[in-house]
Design an enzyme around this catalytic site. Structure first.
Site, PDB file in Angstrom:
ATOM      1  N   SER A   1     -60.417 120.070  12.049  1.00  0.00           N
ATOM      2  CA  SER A   1     -59.415 119.149  12.584  1.00  0.00           C
ATOM      3  C   SER A   1     -58.229 119.904  13.182  1.00  0.00           C
ATOM      4  O   SER A   1     -57.712 119.529  14.239  1.00  0.00           O
ATOM      5  CB  SER A   1     -58.926 118.207  11.476  1.00  0.00           C
ATOM      6  OG  SER A   1     -58.010 117.277  11.972  1.00  0.00           O
ATOM      7  N   ALA A   2     -57.817 120.988  12.517  1.00  0.00           N
ATOM      8  CA  ALA A   2     -56.688 121.790  13.013  1.00  0.00           C
ATOM      9  C   ALA A   2     -57.011 122.421  14.355  1.00  0.00           C
ATOM     10  O   ALA A   2     -56.202 122.363  15.294  1.00  0.00           O
ATOM     11  CB  ALA A   2     -56.331 122.872  11.990  1.00  0.00           C
TER      12      ALA A   2
ATOM     13  N   TRP B   1     -59.224 121.452  16.491  1.00  0.00           N
ATOM     14  CA  TRP B   1     -59.360 120.367  17.474  1.00  0.00           C
ATOM     15  C   TRP B   1     -57.991 119.937  17.992  1.00  0.00           C
ATOM     16  O   TRP B   1     -57.830 119.648  19.182  1.00  0.00           O
ATOM     17  CB  TRP B   1     -60.085 119.189  16.824  1.00  0.00           C
ATOM     18  CG  TRP B   1     -60.161 117.953  17.663  1.00  0.00           C
ATOM     19  CD1 TRP B   1     -60.894 117.781  18.811  1.00  0.00           C
ATOM     20  CD2 TRP B   1     -59.498 116.703  17.434  1.00  0.00           C
ATOM     21  NE1 TRP B   1     -60.716 116.508  19.308  1.00  0.00           N
ATOM     22  CE2 TRP B   1     -59.866 115.822  18.472  1.00  0.00           C
ATOM     23  CE3 TRP B   1     -58.637 116.249  16.443  1.00  0.00           C
ATOM     24  CZ2 TRP B   1     -59.407 114.518  18.555  1.00  0.00           C
ATOM     25  CZ3 TRP B   1     -58.169 114.939  16.520  1.00  0.00           C
ATOM     26  CH2 TRP B   1     -58.552 114.101  17.564  1.00  0.00           C
ATOM     27  N   HIS B   2     -56.982 119.912  17.125  1.00  0.00           N
ATOM     28  CA  HIS B   2     -55.638 119.524  17.564  1.00  0.00           C
ATOM     29  C   HIS B   2     -55.028 120.569  18.493  1.00  0.00           C
ATOM     30  O   HIS B   2     -54.328 120.219  19.438  1.00  0.00           O
ATOM     31  CB  HIS B   2     -54.720 119.319  16.349  1.00  0.00           C
ATOM     32  CG  HIS B   2     -54.840 117.961  15.737  1.00  0.00           C
ATOM     33  ND1 HIS B   2     -55.814 117.631  14.819  1.00  0.00           N
ATOM     34  CD2 HIS B   2     -54.104 116.837  15.914  1.00  0.00           C
ATOM     35  CE1 HIS B   2     -55.672 116.375  14.467  1.00  0.00           C
ATOM     36  NE2 HIS B   2     -54.646 115.861  15.112  1.00  0.00           N
ATOM     37  N   GLY B   3     -55.251 121.836  18.224  1.00  0.00           N
ATOM     38  CA  GLY B   3     -54.696 122.882  19.087  1.00  0.00           C
ATOM     39  C   GLY B   3     -54.467 124.170  18.323  1.00  0.00           C
ATOM     40  O   GLY B   3     -54.326 124.166  17.096  1.00  0.00           O
TER      41      GLY B   3
END
Length: 356
Positions: free
Chosen positions: A245-246, A248-250
Site C-alpha cells: 500500500s505504501a 502504491w501511494h508513492g
C-alpha cells in the site's frame, strides 16, 4: 513522486494512474484465477474469477470508466461487465438511485465546508515552525490529532462525490436488504464510513471503514494470497500488505513510515482485544475499560502516525514524531512485546462466533 504538488493542492495524472493500477492488476489476476480449478480458490476468488478474456472495448471501458477514473472507488471487472450487460442483480428493474445520490452529494458538501473551515486553523507548516516546538507535550499531541482530523475531511469529500457518480449510473447498486419491505443497498461504491473512522473502537476496524474499496482490494489480492494453505496469517502478511500500500501511494519516506506504523498499530490493537476477550464474564467493568483503552489507543496512534502520510518528507516525519517522544511508535511495540509475556487463554466461543 508528485506528493509535494498534491500537498500544495496541485492535481496531476497520478491519482487516476493509482486507480488504474489496481484495476489492471485485479483484472489480470481474476483472469488467471479463471484458468485454474475452483477448488484451489477462496470464496472471493471464485466469485470474481473471469472464465473468458474481456474484449478490448470491455477492458478499456472498465479501466477508464469516468465515474471512478480520477479518485476511485475501485471495483471488480466482473461486476462492471454484469452491470453493462444487465446480468446478475441488474437483470431486473433497478431501484431509483436519486435519493442515495442526493445523500452522497449533501455529505460531500458538508465535508468540504468543514475542511475549508478547519484547514487554515491547522496548517501542516506548523510542524516546522518555532512556535510548535515551544508548546508543551499535550498541546503538540492535540495539534497532531487536529491536523489529522482536518486532513481526513478532504478525503471524505472526494470519496462522497465519487460515490454519488457511481450510484447515479446504477453501478453502485449492490442488492436488497433482508428487511420487510426490502430496501436497495448502494454500498458498492462506498469508500468511507465517517463515524466509523472517527469513533473506531479498535485499529483493526480502520481498514473496514477507511478507503474501504482499496482495503478490500489489498485483502483479496495481497493479504489473502500471502497466506499458506493450512496456516494462519501473522504479522508478516500484515506488514507486507501495508508495504504494498505504501509503495502504491508513492515513494516518499512519509508513506513508508506511515504504513509500517499502521501495521504496528493494528498488531498492538489486536493484543488489547485478545486480553479483553480473555477476561471472564464477571469482570464486565474491566472489559469496558479495555474497550475504552483500545479506542483511546487507536485515536492516539492513528493521528500520530498519519502525520507522516501528510508531511511526506523524512525530516518532517521524524521531527513531528520526536516532538511527542515517539509515543505512537513505542506503545504498539511495547504491546506486541508484552503479548509474548502475557499470553491470555483462549476464550470459549460458540460455533456461530467462530464462523463470524
Amino acid at each position: 513522486m508528485s506528493g509535494d504538488a498534491w500537498k500544495e493542492g496541485g492535481i496531476d495524472a497520478t491519482g487516476a494512474l493509482m486507480v488504474l493500477t489496481l484495476k489492471v492488476i485485479s483484472c489480470a489476476i481474476n483472469y488467471n484465477d479463471g484458468l485454474v480449478t475452483e477448488e484451489n480458490l477462496r470464496e472471493a476468488q471464485k466469485k470474481n474469477r473471469l472464465t473468458r478474456l474481456p474484449s478490448l472495448i470491455e477492458y478499456i471501458g472498465y479501466c477508464l470508466c469516468c465515474g471512478s477514473h480520477f479518485a476511485g472507488p475501485v471495483y471488480e471487472i466482473k461486476d462492471y461487465l454484469e452491470w453493462t450487460e444487465r446480468k446478475g442483480i441488474w437483470s431486473g428493474p433497478w431501484p431509483s438511485p436519486y435519493a442515495a445520490t442526493l445523500r452522497a452529494i449533501l455529505q460531500a458538501g458538508v465535508c468540504m465546508a468543514l475542511y475549508l473551515y478547519l484547514v487554515p486553523q491547522y496548517p501542516l507548516t506548523r510542524f516546522t515552525e518555532p512556535i510548535y516546538q515551544e508548546w508543551g507535550f499535550w498541546k503538540r499531541l492535540s495539534y497532531q490529532y487536529m491536523a489529522g482530523f482536518t486532513a481526513r475531511w478532504k478525503y471524505y469529500f472526494i470519496w462522497s462525490i465519487s460515490e454519488a457518480s457511481i450510484i447515479i449510473c446504477g453501478l453502485g447498486f449492490s442488492g436488497w436488504t433482508e428487511s420487510s419491505p426490502p430496501k436497495p443497498k448502494w454500498d458498492r461504491a462506498k469508500n468511507v464510513d465517517i463515524l466509523g473512522v472517527e469513533f473506531a473502537k479498535s485499529a483493526v476496524q480502520i481498514p473496514l471503514v477507511w478507503n474501504i474499496q482499496v482495503s478490500t482490494w489489498l485483502r483479496h489480492y495481497v493479504y489473502d494470497r500471502l497466506i499458506q494453505n493450512g496456516k494462519k496469517p501473522g504479522f508478516f502478511q500484515l506488514l507486507a500488505t501495508q508495504t504494498v500500500s505504501a509503495v502504491w501511494h508513492g515513494l516518499y519516506p512519509g508513506y513508508i513510515i506511515f504504513f509500517v506504523q499502521s501495521a504496528l498499530m493494528i498488531a498492538g490493537s489486536r493484543v488489547i482485544y485478545r486480553w479483553q476477550q480473555a477476561l471472564p464474564p464477571k469482570m464486565e467493568l474491566v472489559k469496558k475499560i479495555m474497550v475504552f483503552l483500545n479506542f483511546a489507543y487507536t485515536v492516539l496512534v492513528l493521528n500520530y502516525s498519519c502525520v507522516g502520510f501528510m508531511v511526506l518528507s523524512l525530516h518532517e516525519t521524524i521531527a513531528s514524531y520526536g516532538s511527542v517522544y515517539y509515543i505512537g511508535t513505542i506503545i504498539p511495540i511495547v504491546l506486541i512485546l508484552l503479548s509474548y509475556v502475557i499470553k491470555p487463554g483462549k476464550p470459549a466461543r460458540s460455533k456461530t462466533r467462530k464462523d463470524e
